[in-house]
Design a protein around this motif. Structure first.
Motif, PDB file in Angstrom:
ATOM      1  N   PHE A 110       6.925   2.022   3.386  1.00 33.26           N
ATOM      2  CA  PHE A 110       5.496   2.292   3.480  1.00 33.26           C
ATOM      3  C   PHE A 110       4.655   1.049   3.181  1.00 33.26           C
ATOM      4  O   PHE A 110       3.687   0.739   3.888  1.00 33.26           O
ATOM      5  N   ARG A 156      -0.252   7.446   4.249  1.00 38.28           N
ATOM      6  CA  ARG A 156      -1.077   7.164   3.071  1.00 38.28           C
ATOM      7  C   ARG A 156      -1.792   8.447   2.619  1.00 38.28           C
ATOM      8  O   ARG A 156      -1.916   8.716   1.430  1.00 38.28           O
ATOM      9  N   LEU A 186       7.544   4.217  -3.889  1.00 39.78           N
ATOM     10  CA  LEU A 186       6.846   4.801  -5.037  1.00 39.78           C
ATOM     11  C   LEU A 186       7.644   4.511  -6.302  1.00 39.78           C
ATOM     12  O   LEU A 186       7.092   4.150  -7.349  1.00 39.78           O
ATOM     13  N   GLY A 245       6.064   1.809  -8.790  1.00 37.05           N
ATOM     14  CA  GLY A 245       5.695   2.423 -10.059  1.00 37.05           C
ATOM     15  C   GLY A 245       6.500   1.864 -11.213  1.00 37.05           C
ATOM     16  O   GLY A 245       5.983   1.698 -12.314  1.00 37.05           O
ATOM     17  N   THR A 267       4.611  -1.266 -13.871  1.00 35.33           N
ATOM     18  CA  THR A 267       4.296  -0.657 -15.163  1.00 35.33           C
ATOM     19  C   THR A 267       5.170  -1.259 -16.254  1.00 35.33           C
ATOM     20  O   THR A 267       4.695  -1.563 -17.361  1.00 35.33           O
ATOM     21  N   LEU A 298      -0.688 -10.198 -12.935  1.00 28.45           N
ATOM     22  CA  LEU A 298       0.663  -9.688 -12.671  1.00 28.45           C
ATOM     23  C   LEU A 298       1.122  -9.916 -11.210  1.00 28.45           C
ATOM     24  O   LEU A 298       2.244 -10.330 -10.961  1.00 28.45           O
ATOM     25  N   LEU A 308      -1.347 -10.460  -4.787  1.00 28.39           N
ATOM     26  CA  LEU A 308      -1.230  -9.073  -4.322  1.00 28.39           C
ATOM     27  C   LEU A 308      -0.030  -8.978  -3.368  1.00 28.39           C
ATOM     28  O   LEU A 308       0.967  -9.673  -3.566  1.00 28.39           O
ATOM     29  N   VAL A 309      -0.141  -8.150  -2.314  1.00 25.56           N
ATOM     30  CA  VAL A 309       0.925  -8.117  -1.297  1.00 25.56           C
ATOM     31  C   VAL A 309       0.294  -8.709  -0.031  1.00 25.56           C
ATOM     32  O   VAL A 309      -0.856  -8.393   0.279  1.00 25.56           O
ATOM     33  N   GLY A 326      -5.424  -4.452  -6.415  1.00 23.52           N
ATOM     34  CA  GLY A 326      -5.805  -4.864  -5.068  1.00 23.52           C
ATOM     35  C   GLY A 326      -7.121  -4.214  -4.666  1.00 23.52           C
ATOM     36  O   GLY A 326      -7.753  -3.516  -5.470  1.00 23.52           O
ATOM     37  N   VAL A 380      -1.769   2.762  -4.114  1.00 20.36           N
ATOM     38  CA  VAL A 380      -2.022   4.208  -4.055  1.00 20.36           C
ATOM     39  C   VAL A 380      -1.826   4.871  -5.414  1.00 20.36           C
ATOM     40  O   VAL A 380      -2.274   5.993  -5.628  1.00 20.36           O
TER      41      VAL A 380
HETATM   42  C1  HEM Z   1       0.451  -1.031 -13.732  1.00 23.15           C
HETATM   43  C2  HEM Z   1       0.915  -0.482 -12.650  1.00 23.15           C
HETATM   44  C3  HEM Z   1       0.658  -0.914 -11.231  1.00 23.15           C
HETATM   45  C4  HEM Z   1       0.132  -2.083 -10.743  1.00 23.15           C
HETATM   46  C5  HEM Z   1      -0.374  -3.277 -11.536  1.00 23.15           C
HETATM   47  C6  HEM Z   1       0.129  -1.996  -9.289  1.00 23.15           C
HETATM   48  C7  HEM Z   1      -0.349  -2.979  -8.437  1.00 23.15           C
HETATM   49  C8  HEM Z   1      -0.298  -2.912  -7.054  1.00 23.15           C
HETATM   50  C9  HEM Z   1      -0.766  -3.961  -6.180  1.00 23.15           C
HETATM   51  C10 HEM Z   1      -1.388  -5.269  -6.626  1.00 23.15           C
HETATM   52  C11 HEM Z   1      -0.549  -3.549  -4.901  1.00 23.15           C
HETATM   53  C12 HEM Z   1      -0.859  -4.335  -3.619  1.00 23.15           C
HETATM   54  C13 HEM Z   1      -2.276  -4.088  -3.183  1.00 23.15           C
HETATM   55  C14 HEM Z   1      -2.674  -4.941  -1.997  1.00 23.15           C
HETATM   56  O1  HEM Z   1      -1.861  -5.248  -1.126  1.00 23.15           O
HETATM   57  O2  HEM Z   1      -3.859  -5.325  -1.945  1.00 23.15           O
HETATM   58  C15 HEM Z   1       0.070  -2.249  -4.953  1.00 23.15           C
HETATM   59  C16 HEM Z   1       0.436  -1.524  -3.849  1.00 23.15           C
HETATM   60  C17 HEM Z   1       1.093  -0.331  -3.940  1.00 23.15           C
HETATM   61  N1  HEM Z   1       1.365   0.380  -5.094  1.00 23.15           N
HETATM   62 FE1  HEM Z   1       0.910  -0.121  -7.001  1.00 23.15          FE
HETATM   63  N2  HEM Z   1       0.665  -0.796  -8.920  1.00 23.15           N
HETATM   64  C18 HEM Z   1       1.003  -0.101 -10.070  1.00 23.15           C
HETATM   65  C19 HEM Z   1       1.554   1.162 -10.139  1.00 23.15           C
HETATM   66  C20 HEM Z   1       1.898   1.917  -9.064  1.00 23.15           C
HETATM   67  C21 HEM Z   1       2.414   3.258  -9.133  1.00 23.15           C
HETATM   68  C22 HEM Z   1       2.619   4.049 -10.422  1.00 23.15           C
HETATM   69  C23 HEM Z   1       2.677   3.645  -7.852  1.00 23.15           C
HETATM   70  C24 HEM Z   1       3.209   4.940  -7.326  1.00 23.15           C
HETATM   71  C25 HEM Z   1       3.665   5.928  -8.021  1.00 23.15           C
HETATM   72  C26 HEM Z   1       2.318   2.534  -6.967  1.00 23.15           C
HETATM   73  C27 HEM Z   1       2.477   2.528  -5.598  1.00 23.15           C
HETATM   74  C28 HEM Z   1       2.039   1.518  -4.747  1.00 23.15           C
HETATM   75  C29 HEM Z   1       2.219   1.536  -3.296  1.00 23.15           C
HETATM   76  C30 HEM Z   1       2.942   2.598  -2.495  1.00 23.15           C
HETATM   77  C31 HEM Z   1       1.604   0.379  -2.782  1.00 23.15           C
HETATM   78  C32 HEM Z   1       1.485  -0.051  -1.313  1.00 23.15           C
HETATM   79  C33 HEM Z   1       0.125   0.354  -0.763  1.00 23.15           C
HETATM   80  C34 HEM Z   1      -0.066   0.024   0.720  1.00 23.15           C
HETATM   81  O3  HEM Z   1       0.537  -0.893   1.252  1.00 23.15           O
HETATM   82  O4  HEM Z   1      -0.882   0.703   1.342  1.00 23.15           O
HETATM   83  N3  HEM Z   1       1.833   1.510  -7.748  1.00 23.15           N
HETATM   84  N4  HEM Z   1       0.194  -1.877  -6.287  1.00 23.15           N
END
Ligand code: HEM
Length: 501
Positions: free
Chosen positions: A125, A138, A305, A309, A313, A372, A376-377, A442, A449
């Protein structure tokens, strides 16, 4: 050969030569005109084939900060074969995030092609191309997560609390000697996300599954420590066969476990009861009629996920504890706020977020200081577009330099100082404008998400860990707060004494 046929042959050769010369000149002049017409971002000189990769140095965020000084907020580099534009500073990143979906794509890396083979269906995803299929997925994920963070918020909170209390016990039971606490945190975070994703089925050997999750995550982190060369130079896939095989082996092992869970869930699913996030996804997906098999969608979603996640974390909590031990005066203020507002015995709940302002400010200051996920991605432009006065062509990789927004001197004043109070307004509230400049999750369509879930967990876990324990740096140890680069940046291994309060 007659004279006339020799003449016509001569004529044909001439005509072909003229046509060739004309087409090459036309091509070159069009290219030249296009190049001139496009206002491309400036950037440093790179090497053929490798581009700018060899110049990143031990700290890419610092190198990018230097390039920003020379070339401005929008500069151009090459990541191996990928034309890349780096956006620096809050204003230009926000401008890009607000520009419809021009920056909502993801580069199509070789590792994603391999994952498609391993998944037996759509890509993961997080790296899915932008389009209807992505938006549908999404929507399903958001609605499944919403069930846990809104409708079933109380039950979610209870699981967070149960799991963090186990972590406190494990941190304290190992005596007063300074030691590494990384394993305790990894295991607790793994256990927490596992329970949300797959429930609490007693017939499954959870301990064994957890070990596999932690083990898998460590293997992937190690494997990707210096990036994935064949992602940035796709032709390397024909040379690095062993690395390709290793990648497939690591990811297949893990997907095997997830596929087993999916099979069990799909077989026993009942719309009347939602046991966990997998059930919630099955229910949400059933509303989407995209012709893709249910199991296939789940196998491309659940590992993301779980991975996203777990990894983020886990590292966030390690950083928080390291910073508390490194800055005892901040730790004392967090303790004082919790003691004054909640006391030492009542369990902290989400409702306490309103009053534990300094504690929240400390979480934000740690996330700002460490960045962290500093880049980003990576994104990909979905069309020809422009940003900061420069033109960017479709299919260009775009990096949102989050680190640059967290360290802008004009905005923060003293970005190198660790000062949680910077997030508190004169009337004692959290400064939401400053929080938005940290961009931990992000921004724009590809924003995390899981942000609501993650914020809830981080607050409850950090405040409970602070309420119950004190973290002391051994006197003969010096902490190095520089991160170890990777998928997300982790702290270097550290030891700490955990004392009961
Ligand atoms: C402290 C905890 C977390 C941090 C710092 C974090 C941070 C991020 C960042 C920086 C991105 C990339 C956003 C971008 O491309 O602009 C991202 C994407 C994502 N995160 Fe998290 N995240 C955290 C926890 C979680 C949790 C708990 C879940 C799910 C249960 C999750 C699921 C995802 C998914 C699926 C994406 C991809 C979104 C996409 O491409 O549309 N993240 N996260």
């Amino acid at each position: 050969m007659s004279d006339s046929s020799a003449f016509s042959l001569y004529n044909i050769e001439t005509v072909i030569t003229i046509l060739l010369v004309l087409s090459v000149s036309l091509f070159l002049s069009r290219k030249y005109l296009t190049e001139r017409r496009l206002r491309r971002p400036p950037g440093p000189w790179g090497l053929p084939i490798l581009g700018h990769l060899p110049f990143f140095g031990p700290s890419p965020p610092r190198t990018f900060a230097r390039w920003r000084q020379t070339y401005g907020n929008v500069f151009r580099i090459r990541l191996g074969s990928w034309e890349t534009v780096v956006l620096n500073g809050y204003d230009v990143i926000k401008e890009a995030a607000d520009t419809g979906d021009d920056f909502s794509g993801r580069p199509c890396f070789v590792s994603q092609e391999l994952l498609q083979i391993v998944n037996g269906g759509p890509p993961s995803f997080t790296f899915e191309q932008f389009g209807e299929a992505y938006l549908n997925r999404r929507k399903s994920i958001t609605s499944a997560l919403h069930l846990f963070t809104a409708k079933e918020r109380k039950a979610t909170e209870e699981i967070f609390i149960e799991e963090v209390n186990k972590l406190v016990k494990s941190l304290l039971q190992n005596g007063k000697d300074a030691r590494k606490i990384k394993d305790d945190i990894q295991f607790a975070v793994g256990s927490n996300i596992y329970q949300f994703l797959f429930g609490n089925d007693k017939s499954i050997d959870r301990e064994d599954q957890l070990k596999r999750i932690v083990n898998h995550s460590n293997k992937i982190t190690e494997f990707l420590r210096n990036g994935n060369p064949f992602d940035v130079m796709p032709w390397l896939r024909y040379i690095m066969q062993n690395r390709i095989k290793a990648f497939i082996t690591i990811t297949s092992e893990f997907r095997h476990m997830i596929k087993q869970q999916i099979q069990d869930h799909v077989k026993t699913f009942s719309p009347a009861i939602t046991r966990d996030l997998t059930d919630a996804l099955i229910a949400a997906d059933s509303d989407v009629n995209d012709g893709i098999d249910q199991r296939t969608k789940l196998v491309a979603t659940l590992p993301d996920l779980q991975g996203a996640g777990f990894d983020t974390t886990n590292k966030t909590l390690q950083w928080l504890i390291l910073y508390m031990a490194a800055y005892p005066e901040v730790q004392t203020r967090v303790h004082a706020e919790i003691d004054g507002s909640v006391g030492t015995s009542r369990q902290i709940t989400s409702a306490d977020r309103q009053t534990l302002v300094y504690t929240e400010a400390t979480i934000n200051e740690v996330l700002r200081s460490v960045s962290l996920s500093p880049f980003l991605v990576p994104k990909l432009t979905t069309c020809d577009t422009s940003i900061g006065g420069y033109d960017i062509e479709r299919g260009t990789v775009v990096i949102f330099n989050q680190h640059s927004s967290c360290h802008e001197r004009e905005f923060w004043g003293d970005p190198e100082e660790f000062r949680p109070e910077r997030f508190i307004t004169p009337d004692g509230k959290l400064d939401q404008t400053k929080i938005s400049h940290v961009m931990t999750f992000g921004l724009g369509r590809r924003k995390c998400v899981g942000d609501v879930f993650a914020k809830m967990q981080t607050f409850l876990w950090f405040s409970t860990l602070m309420q119950r324990c004190q973290y002391v740096k051994p006197p003969d140890v010096a902490y190095d707060l520089d991160p170890v680069p990777g998928l997300s940046y982790s702290p270097k291994d550290f030891i700490v004494t955990v004392q009961e309060r």
